[in-house]
Motif scaffolding. Structure first.
Motif, PDB file in Angstrom:
ATOM      1  N   ASN A 299       0.831  -1.258   0.020  1.00  0.00           N
ATOM      2  CA  ASN A 299      -0.141   0.005   0.109  1.00  0.00           C
ATOM      3  C   ASN A 299       1.022   1.367  -0.061  1.00  0.00           C
ATOM      4  OD1 ASN A 299      -1.729   2.077   0.247  1.00  0.00           O
ATOM      5  ND2 ASN A 299      -2.909   0.802   2.279  1.00  0.00           N
ATOM      6  N   ARG A 337      -8.466  -0.618  -3.627  1.00  0.00           N
ATOM      7  CA  ARG A 337      -7.857  -1.011  -2.233  1.00  0.00           C
ATOM      8  C   ARG A 337      -6.478  -1.981  -2.614  1.00  0.00           C
ATOM      9  NH1 ARG A 337     -11.201   1.641  -0.754  1.00  0.00           N
ATOM     10  NH2 ARG A 337     -13.023   1.318   0.200  1.00  0.00           N
ATOM     11  N   THR A 338      -5.430  -1.673  -1.935  1.00  0.00           N
ATOM     12  CA  THR A 338      -4.535  -2.792  -1.863  1.00  0.00           C
ATOM     13  C   THR A 338      -4.897  -3.863  -0.927  1.00  0.00           C
ATOM     14  OG1 THR A 338      -3.266  -1.199  -0.303  1.00  0.00           O
ATOM     15  CG2 THR A 338      -2.538  -1.345  -2.652  1.00  0.00           C
ATOM     16  N   THR A 353       0.368  -1.779  -6.276  1.00  0.00           N
ATOM     17  CA  THR A 353       0.842  -0.516  -5.823  1.00  0.00           C
ATOM     18  C   THR A 353       0.789   0.407  -6.782  1.00  0.00           C
ATOM     19  OG1 THR A 353       2.302  -2.039  -4.807  1.00  0.00           O
ATOM     20  CG2 THR A 353       3.057   0.277  -4.648  1.00  0.00           C
TER      21      THR A 353
END
Ligand code: IPM
Ligand code: MG
Length: 368
Positions: A299, A337-338, A353
């Motif tokens: 993230n 969303r990571t 990423t």
């Protein structure tokens, strides 16, 4: 905290470090470059070796060239340090020690760790939405003293068994400056300050409490409260939104800031600024996460938000900082969303990423 003169570029020393450090820092640098181009802020960026990766290559976790570049820069943007390959060494002999050396070199005695709930993050939190919806807390952590640096610090054998000793030391001026800064920061926010200590047990905390009481009358507009650190750990979970600024010692601040990250949903979202000296340091609160390194899974949010803090605190570029923060919120609102922000069953939906960073870059290009 000192704005740089506008007639010369903003000098940033980039230390990617270990594990996911280099990749999240790369993302932050991309965003930094983009916003600076947009707002015509001139940047002078240089990247230098640091941490375990540097130790492997050069035999030195914090080589002289990196030291010099860090101390001559206006700001340092750091990724993360730490490599399990060195975990067999005593803590102060690990390459990770370079981080404490860097904080000392820069005289960065105040660590600011803001945690704010973003609408797009509500579903990632393990907490009930009504409890965390309004969470907006700033942990102000003393960074150059306390248990981390006290002497004596040793291992010895006594009566045939091993004994380990760490020492907690606080000097009056060290407490005074961090407490005063916390009051000043509270004045610019919701005017609430909670001082966290363990004065029912520790002598350092008793001194801390006395100094807080001595300084408080200078800030009559700030509502002051006290909590023992154990009670604060509970209150942060039961009613986190009631906190504004928390000020605490090095170790307690370390623990409580990770806790606020957990309440938001992931360590991957919290940025930090370490200030006090002529050069400030900006780094994600998270570590090097070696198991994720090099897979485009980390993230980059904490690193990108650290770049926003850099612009705010070092260059006085509030507009650019706000633009980055809004762009991150927009990427979250789009549903990106990571993996760290998703429950296990939904990890297959995780973005990379690169995808998250690209969404932030795209949001930055949109007219405000
Ligand atoms: C942090 C980290 C560091 C600390 C470690 C890596 C030395 O946990 O920045 O919070 O304890 O300060
Ligand atoms: Mg920590």
């Amino acid at each position: 905290m000192t704005p740089t003169p506008s007639n010369r570029p903003l000098r940033v020393c980039v230390l990617g470090g270990d594990g996911i450090g280099p990749e999240v820092t790369r993302a932050a640098v991309q965003v930094l470059r983009a916003v600076c181009e947009r707002d015509r802020i001139e940047l002078d960026l240089g990247e230098y070796p640091f941490g375990s990766s540097s130790f492997r290559e050069t035999g030195d976790a914090f080589p002289e060239a990196s030291r010099q570049a860090a101390s001559e820069a206006d700001a340092v943007l750091l990724g993360a340090v730490g490599d399990p390959a060195f975990d067999h060494l005593p803590p102060m002999e690990r390459p990770q020690r370079a981080l404490l050396d860097l904080r000392q070199l820069l005289d960065a005695w105040a660590n600011l760790r803001p945690a704010r709930m973003s609408a797009g993050l509500l579903d990632a939190s393990p907490m009930k939405p009504e409890i965390v919806r309004d969470l907006d807390v700033l942990v102000v952590r003393e960074l150059l003293s306390g248990l981390y640096f006290g002497r004596p610090r040793e291992r010895r054998v006594e009566n045939g068994e091993e004994v380990a000793i760490d020492t907690m030391v606080y000097r009056e001026h060290e407490i005074e400056r961090i407490v005063r800064l916390a009051f000043e920061l509270a004045q610019k926010r919701k005017k609430k300050l909670c001082s966290v200590d363990k004065s029912n047990v520790l002598e350092c905390s008793r001194l801390w409490e006395q100094i807080v009481a001595r300084i408080a009358p200078e800030f009559p507009d700030v509502e002051l409260s006290h909590l023992y650190v154990d009670a604060c750990a509970t209150a942060l979970v039961t009613h986190p939104a009631e906190f504004d600024v928390i000020v605490s010692s090095n170790l307690f601040g370390d623990v409580l800031s990770d806790q606020t990250a957990g309440i938001l949903g992931s360590l991957g979202v919290l940025p930090s600024a370490s200030v006090g000296g002529p050069t400030s340091l900006f780094e994600p609160v998270h570590g090097s996460a070696p198991s994720l390194a090099g897979q485009d899974k980390a993230n980059p949010m904490a690193a990108i938000l650290s770049a926003a803090m850099l612009l705010r605190h070092t260059g006085g570029h509030e507009g650019a900082a706000l633009a980055i923060e809004a762009a991150v919120d927009q990427a979250l609102a789009l549903g990106l969303r990571t993996a760290d922000l998703l429950p296990k069953a939904r990890r297959h939906e995780a973005c990379t990423t690169t995808a998250f960073t690209d969404a932030v870059l795209a949001a930055l290009q949109q007219p405000a």
